[in-house]
Design an enzyme around this catalytic site. Structure first.
Site, PDB file in Angstrom:
ATOM      1  N   GLY A  44      -8.906   5.985   3.217  1.00 51.86           N
ATOM      2  CA  GLY A  44      -9.407   6.704   4.385  1.00 51.86           C
ATOM      3  C   GLY A  44     -10.713   6.146   4.914  1.00 51.86           C
ATOM      4  O   GLY A  44     -11.604   6.895   5.329  1.00 51.86           O
ATOM      5  N   ASP A  82       0.832  -1.200   0.000  1.00 56.20           N
ATOM      6  CA  ASP A  82       0.000   0.000   0.000  1.00 56.20           C
ATOM      7  C   ASP A  82       0.872   1.258   0.000  1.00 56.20           C
ATOM      8  O   ASP A  82       1.911   1.300   0.673  1.00 56.20           O
ATOM      9  CB  ASP A  82      -0.854  -0.048   1.281  1.00 56.20           C
ATOM     10  CG  ASP A  82      -1.932   1.020   1.321  1.00 56.20           C
ATOM     11  OD1 ASP A  82      -2.377   1.455   0.243  1.00 56.20           O
ATOM     12  OD2 ASP A  82      -2.353   1.403   2.441  1.00 56.20           O
TER      13      ASP A  82
HETATM   14  P1  13P Z   1      -7.525   5.026   7.221  1.00 59.64           P
HETATM   15  O1  13P Z   1      -6.272   4.812   8.009  1.00 59.64           O
HETATM   16  O2  13P Z   1      -8.047   6.402   7.344  1.00 59.64           O
HETATM   17  O3  13P Z   1      -8.547   3.975   7.519  1.00 59.64           O
HETATM   18  O4  13P Z   1      -7.123   4.865   5.690  1.00 59.64           O
HETATM   19  C1  13P Z   1      -6.364   3.748   5.317  1.00 59.64           C
HETATM   20  C2  13P Z   1      -5.870   3.896   3.941  1.00 59.64           C
HETATM   21  O5  13P Z   1      -6.437   4.571   3.115  1.00 59.64           O
HETATM   22  C3  13P Z   1      -4.642   3.152   3.621  1.00 59.64           C
HETATM   23  O6  13P Z   1      -4.272   3.262   2.295  1.00 59.64           O
END
Ligand code: 13P
Length: 282
Positions: free
Chosen positions: A209, A81
């Site tokens: 997010g 990620d």
């Molecule tokens: P949050 O940490 O806000 O849940 O978002 C995670 C994210 O988008 C990781 O790529």
């Protein structure tokens, strides 16, 4: 159970559910996520962010999540990620990852296209799925970099069309008012912009997010084109808080102390799986 990203997102698209992609930071929260997916009969993605890659190393991480994919009773996709560096992406592909993200969204559109295309060209030689990012996702990202609030944050439809055509990305993370970290006010997603982007591009769309977005908004987003939802902060938070409370409540250490993390993370992950309607699919 193993599954390719193309198969997973195609399945989600056809059956109109969202795939939840959870961030994990070690074996304990990873086990909690797998426990949740098995209990909910759901496919799931497990993702590591750069600080975790730097701490643990890509080979250890791949070993862990590949073992999870091989032994789980449900389909699991390991994913890298938010890599800001093409070199980290190449390393992940060489190690065995078949799903990665290159995030060059902080650069100009031209540079974002160039960097993303470089990663796509390499990854596609190995049949590796690539997610790119366009627009500005608010809040503080996994490196602690806070988005400049003075600049526009919505992904532009024309930019999305050009970005997808010129890079050949397999999926696209977009900014529609979503933010990383805990929201300080109720999130207000621009579903109309999402629908316009979905109409304009023939690629899978990703909502970052996830933590703090209400269930009905997540479902509205899925209905309008979102295929994958990223959830991280609530997993990290549950992990750390649970461990802290457990350590504070005991004088003696116990080798099974970490089991409390597995159970607490599994409970939170199960809720998210149900929000995305990916439960009961396996
Ligand atoms: P949050 O940490 O806000 O849940 O978002 C995670 C994210 O988008 C990781 O790529």
């Amino acid at each position: 159970m193993k599954i390719t990203m193309h198969e997973l997102l195609q399945w989600a698209d056809e059956e109109k559910f969202g795939v939840i992609a959870f961030n994990y930071s070690d074996i304990w929260d990873l086990l909690g996520i797998i426990k949740a997916a098995e209990a909910e009969h759901a496919p799931v993605m497990v993702m590591s962010v750069p600080p975790v890659v730097e701490n643990i190393g890509i080979k250890y991480l791949y070993g862990m999540c590949n073992a999870a994919a091989e032994s789980a009773k449900v389909p699991v996709v390991p994913h890298l990620d938010h890599s800001f560096s093409p070199a980290m992406c190449f390393g992940a592909v060489d190690t065995g990852y078949r799903s990665i993200m290159i995030d060059a969204s902080m650069k100009s559109l031209e540079e974002n296209i160039q960097t993303t295309k470089k990663v796509v060209d390499y990854a596609h030689r190995f049949d590796c799925f690539v997610e790119g990012e366009l627009g500005r996702i608010r809040g503080s990202n996994c490196e602690g970099v806070v988005t400049d609030e003075s600049k526009p944050f919505l992904t532009e439809v024309e930019d999305a069309r050009r970005f997808v055509a010129e890079t050949g990305v397999d999926s696209l993370a977009i900014g529609i008012g979503n933010a990383h970290g805990f929201y300080t006010e109720r999130p207000n997603l621009n579903i109309r912009r999402l629908a316009e982007i979905n109409e304009a591009v023939d690629t899978k769309l990703v909502l970052h997010g996830g933590t703090g977005i209400p269930a009905e908004t997540v479902r509205e987003a899925i209905k309008n084109g979102i295929n994958k939802i990223n959830v991280g902060t609530i997993i990290f938070n549950t992990h750390m808080k649970t461990l802290k409370a457990s350590l504070n409540s005991q004088e003696e250490f116990d080798l099974k102390q970490h089991n409390c993390i597995i159970d607490a993370v599994a409970e939170v992950a199960r809720e998210w799986i149900r929000v995305s309607m990916s439960n009961g699919r396996v």
